[in-house]
Motif scaffolding. Structure first.
Motif, mmCIF file in Angstrom:
data_model
loop_
_atom_site.group_PDB
_atom_site.id
_atom_site.type_symbol
_atom_site.label_atom_id
_atom_site.label_comp_id
_atom_site.label_asym_id
_atom_site.label_seq_id
_atom_site.Cartn_x
_atom_site.Cartn_y
_atom_site.Cartn_z
ATOM 1 N N ILE A 50 0.661 -1.101 -0.189
ATOM 2 C CA ILE A 50 0.106 0.005 0.000
ATOM 3 C C ILE A 50 0.776 1.233 0.186
ATOM 4 C CG2 ILE A 50 -1.611 1.307 1.299
ATOM 5 C CD1 ILE A 50 -2.660 -1.120 2.203
ATOM 6 N N LEU A 74 -8.131 0.674 7.194
ATOM 7 C CA LEU A 74 -7.110 -0.010 6.240
ATOM 8 C C LEU A 74 -7.177 -1.544 6.031
ATOM 9 C CD1 LEU A 74 -5.512 1.960 4.738
ATOM 10 C CD2 LEU A 74 -3.545 1.177 5.812
ATOM 11 N N ILE A 122 -9.237 -3.433 3.427
ATOM 12 C CA ILE A 122 -9.415 -3.301 1.999
ATOM 13 C C ILE A 122 -8.031 -3.936 1.552
ATOM 14 C CG2 ILE A 122 -10.835 -1.223 1.625
ATOM 15 C CD1 ILE A 122 -7.541 -0.042 1.418
ATOM 16 N N TYR A 123 -7.554 -4.866 2.089
ATOM 17 C CA TYR A 123 -6.361 -5.437 1.970
ATOM 18 C C TYR A 123 -6.337 -6.368 0.474
ATOM 19 C CZ TYR A 123 -4.057 -4.037 5.968
ATOM 20 O OH TYR A 123 -3.555 -3.340 6.913
ATOM 21 N N GLU A 152 -5.330 -1.884 -6.193
ATOM 22 C CA GLU A 152 -4.864 -0.752 -5.612
ATOM 23 C C GLU A 152 -5.170 0.649 -5.389
ATOM 24 O OE1 GLU A 152 -0.666 -3.124 -7.350
ATOM 25 O OE2 GLU A 152 -0.904 -0.938 -7.917
ATOM 26 N N GLN A 210 -7.088 1.498 -2.474
ATOM 27 C CA GLN A 210 -6.337 1.293 -1.249
ATOM 28 C C GLN A 210 -5.706 2.806 -1.272
ATOM 29 O OE1 GLN A 210 -3.460 -1.623 -1.910
ATOM 30 N NE2 GLN A 210 -4.886 -3.075 -0.958
ATOM 31 N N THR A 260 -6.266 5.976 1.536
ATOM 32 C CA THR A 260 -5.193 6.699 1.983
ATOM 33 C C THR A 260 -5.591 8.265 1.868
ATOM 34 O OG1 THR A 260 -3.418 6.383 0.680
ATOM 35 C CG2 THR A 260 -3.512 5.083 2.238
#
Lengths: 320, 258, 296
Positions: free
Chosen positions: C35, C91, C94-95, C99, C102, C106
């Motif tokens: 991330i 966080l 959403i692993y 991308e 993610q 952030t």
């Protein structure tokens, strides 16, 4: 177009046409940045929703459009918005061609980073070379003439809620119709194959970098036009137009409305503008609210408002 | 000769994956490539389909040198392929997938403002191919909702929709139940005739399919061609059979299976 | 003349030291969790504000100015614990996502922290005025350099070595490196990835907040410092190579020193030069100086 969708569009258009007569000037002028963003986002979503590339530097092209207009109106005798739009579109395309050629060779996070770098490059350039661009104070963008009419006798408000409003609306409609055709063309289909499975697309003879490049340039032209429209109401352009957080907001709006739908991003721009206005008047810390909204979107509704209205399975892009 | 590989060698660093492979496919032939995993089949396929530039040797398609030409150029020249791990466009419908192939074939990919729906030629083409592969009832289904077998067929159908001169099928019946394998193969053969595909290169593990449909069988082992012969020729070659299939017979010594 | 060069270099090294801390935080999170934490700049800003508050409180209760660095560092480290909230609260959901999402999450954190900072401390810059030179100045090759700069540079080097040791010699470090190499394998071997992720993310945030705290005596804490720093940090990790600690060090040196030189020679060039280098790196050698090969 499906029947309910067509009805919604007609109703929206009718409402937009009637608005200046029914609502106070404040709300009408609020529609102006919405329409500018609407055009820019139509372009951005061609890249994002239809080609699968997320640009974190698209405010670069907003900036190019805005600064083109400011430069032309203050340094030359050009006042015609048609000429400004044309030059802005050409300028955006001229920058997008080499930048896009570079960026489309990379995907996902590297594409995002490259576009962010280019956006900030422009920002820094415009900020530092103040002899040319006025630095952080920016440049004036004098009132352009519409369809050859200087309309100098109108007050600023009368200009904005009258002729300029309808002109912007007409441009938005034009841009929408053009993008609709693009998206539903053979070209649009090829973009979606590139988005869904680049390997398979290549095996069918479609050049992935080439199609991404086309999408990039087209999206830049749309953003350039949006940038011109964005700057006229304020009459001023400044470097923050190209700052990376502005690019982030563009992506935010697209996500809010729904990147998997054609009208989603436009709806996203509308909601974003009005929400921002409402929240800002109630609560100084609108970014906190918006950050929370963005987080909620990502976590619970990645297909945005459009995805909530039309309950479909989220496209592959929302999941790994 | 439509596809021709001559003395192709390929190294991954020090490891030799292909050690001088020569093979050719003539018009009208269906050639199967067989061999245990690690024999170099994938490398050979990637070389033949232009994805890999061979370390040495030449690869020709319709007489043209295609080493490392890349899938896009090859598809335009008339060589298509399907994939071992099924490759589809998840958010496109069956119709749209086949339309995309037709659009590419007809060179209409840059028509920005034309209407796809109004393009009758593309649509008829796509529907025709869909019918050939039994997908005619599922035209508007999004590809990701299809059962696995249909996804496989769609992958192959899209390659056929290019009306290629030659096509490489990478394990087209893998993941398909034994009962349906014959149906799939017959569909493929019929589609090839209907579309005018001149040569088929087949990579397969199922020996019944291989023996049932091939004009020639090429057996690959450790980067080299073990034998290149007709099915009958192979059936009678005991040692080769033992090496490849692990079938011990009265006359052959007990050879370890692959 | 030498004095001027030394001044410029020392300024650059000081900035590089701070950049290294923030970039190291970025790298460790990217390396393990894949991330790109856009919010690292926001944590940097948060650390700065908390640092100022801590030092001001310390002075008010009568703490000796000479020891101000202690509450500063403590505040910097403790502020990083806010990362636990972000990881556990947002966080970790959403692993498994693309991308892009993610990154957007952030970005959402950036927006929220920006306003949270303004809510708590207002929009006006705050500083620990006067404490910058508490440790005096040092003469170096004819130039006068604040001793504080040298302390921070030294501290950064120590931390760099410390991180290297942590990664190479401790069990935690081994797990972190294994998870960075091959997540599934690490999980299959019984590593509790959830615990690893929280710790790694918090470590990353702490490095960022520490950087923010340490920069405070030399500058004021301002509301834009977060969004501005992220672009520099981003330049550092691209030049150094995403996911690499050595890359963070090398990249920080390049950006910090080059920027100082640019400011001294031709101020307009400043970040322009850095962005051009970033673009050049992404085009010519996408993996940067020490990163792993990139698949386009």
């Amino acid at each position: 177009m499906r029947r309910p969708q067509a009805v919604a569009v007609i109703v929206a258009l009718a409402a937009a046409l009637a608005l200046p007569r029914m609502a106070p000037a404040y709300h009408v002028t609020l529609m102006l940045p919405f329409m500018a963003y609407g055009i820019a986002l139509l372009g951005l979503n061609l890249l994002f929703g239809y080609t699968g590339l997320v640009s974190f530097g698209h405010a670069l092209f907003l900036g190019i459009g805005a600064y083109t207009g400011a430069f032309l109106t203050t340094h030359t005798r050009v006042r015609s918005i048609e000429i400004i739009l044309l030059v802005a579109a050409l300028g955006a395309a001229a920058v997008a061609a080499p930048v896009g050629a570079l960026c489309v060779r990379y995907v996902k996070i590297y594409f995002g980073m490259l576009t962010l770098a280019f956006g900030m490059l422009f920002y820094t350039f415009v900020l530092k070379f103040y002899h040319l661009t006025g630095g952080d104070e920016g440049m004036r963008f004098l009132r352009p003439s519409l369809l050859g009419q200087p309309l100098g006798d109108l007050s600023k408000t009368a200009y904005l809620v009258g002729p300029y409003y309808y002109y912007s609306l007409a441009l938005l409609v034009l841009a929408t119709v053009a993008m609709w055709r693009i998206v539903h063309s053979p070209f649009g289909l090829c973009l979606r194959t590139v988005r869904d499975n680049p390997l398979k697309a290549e095996s069918l003879g479609l050049s992935v970098p080439r199609y991404r490049w086309y999408a990039f340039v087209i999206s830049a032209v749309y953003a350039g036009a949006g940038g011109v429209l964005l700057a006229v109401p304020t009459g001023n352009v400044d470097p923050t137009l190209a700052y990376w957080t502005h690019s982030g907001n563009l992506v935010f709006m697209t996500l809010l409305g729904g990147f998997a739908s054609f009208f989603g991003p436009i709806a996203g721009a509308l909601v974003f503008i009005y929400l921002q206005d409402t929240v800002m008047s109630l609560f100084l810390y609108w970014r906190l609210v918006f950050g929370a909204i963005l987080a909620a979107l990502v976590l619970f509704a990645p297909t945005g408002l459009a995805g909530l209205v039309v309950r479909r399975q989220p496209p592959e892009a929302a999941h790994r | 000769m439509i596809i021709e590989a001559r003395d192709v060698k390929h190294f991954y660093g020090d490891f030799c994956a292909l050690d001088g492979v020569t093979l050719g496919v003539e018009a009208g032939q269906l050639v199967s490539i067989i061999g245990p995993n690690g024999a170099g089949k994938s490398t050979l396929i990637n070389v033949l389909t232009g994805l890999l530039q061979p370390s040495a040797g030449s690869v020709r398609f319709k007489g043209r040198d295609i080493a490392g030409a890349g899938p896009v150029r090859l598809a335009r020249l008339g060589l298509a392929r399907s994939f071992q791990l099924v490759q589809i466009f998840p958010d496109l419908t069956v119709l749209e997938t086949l339309q995309a192939a037709a659009v590419s074939r007809l060179g209409r990919g840059r028509r920005l403002l034309a209407s796809l729906a109004a393009d009758g030629e593309v649509r008829r083409d796509a529907e025709h191919v869909a019918d050939l592969f039994g997908l005619g009832e599922k035209l508007h289904a999004p590809s990701r909702t299809l059962p696995q077998g249909d996804k496989k067929l769609l992958d192959v159908a899209a390659a056929f929709a290019l009306r290629p001169a030659a096509i490489l099928l990478d394990e087209p019946t893998s993941g398909v139940s034994t009962r349906d394998k014959t149906t799939v193969m017959q569909m493929l053969v019929r589609a090839s005739r209907g579309i005018g595909v001149q040569a088929i290169l087949l990579v397969e593990h199922d020996m019944d399919i291989v023996f049932g449909y091939s004009d020639r069988i090429v057996a690959l082992q450790q980067g080299r061609i073990l034998v290149d012969t007709t099915p009958d020729g192979l059936r009678t070659d005991e040692t080769v059979l033992a090496t490849l299939v692990g079938r011990a017979t009265a006359t052959a010594s007990a050879a370890p299976g692959p | 003349m030498t004095a001027h060069v030394v001044n410029v270099l020392m300024g650059g090294l000081f900035h590089a030291a701070i950049l290294f801390l923030v970039a190291a935080g970025l790298q460790v999170v990217f390396g393990v969790q894949r991330i790109f934490n856009l919010a690292c700049g926001s944590f940097y800003a948060f650390g700065a504000y908390v640092g100022v508050a801590a030092v001001q409180a310390f002075i008010q209760v009568g703490g000796p100015p000479g020891l101000f660095i202690l509450p500063l560092v403590a505040a910097g480290l403790l502020a990083g614990l806010a990362g636990i909230l972000v990881e556990r609260g947002l966080l970790r959901f959403i692993y498994d996502r693309d991308e892009t999402f993610q990154l957007l999450l952030t970005f959402a954190v950036v927006l929220m922290i920006e306003d949270l900072i303004q809510m708590t401390w207002g929009a006006a810059p705050t500083s620990t005025s006067g404490l910058y030179l508490v440790y005096g100045q040092v003469r170096l090759l004819g130039a006068t350099v604040p001793a504080y700069n040298l302390i921070v540079i030294g501290a950064s080097l120590v931390i760099a070595v410390g991180i290297g040791w942590l990664l190479a010699r401790t069990a935690f470090g081994r797990i972190v490196r294994a998870a960075a190499e091959n997540r599934e394998m690490a999980e299959a071997l019984g590593v509790d990835m959830r615990a690893v992720y929280v710790r790694v993310f918090t470590l990353g945030c702490m490095l960022g907040t520490l950087g923010g705290a340490l920069v405070i005596p030399s500058t004021a804490a301002m509301s834009e410092m977060g969004v501005e720093l992220i672009v520099e940090a981003f330049a550092v990790v691209v030049i150094g190579g995403l996911g690499s600690m050595r890359g963070a060090l090398a990249g920080a040196l390049v950006v910090g020193v080059l920027r100082a030189i640019a400011i001294a020679v031709y101020p307009a060039l400043e970040m322009l030069l850095i962005y051009l280098i970033v673009i050049a790196v992404l085009v010519l050698r996408p993996r940067g100086l020490f990163g792993k090969a990139v698949v386009a």
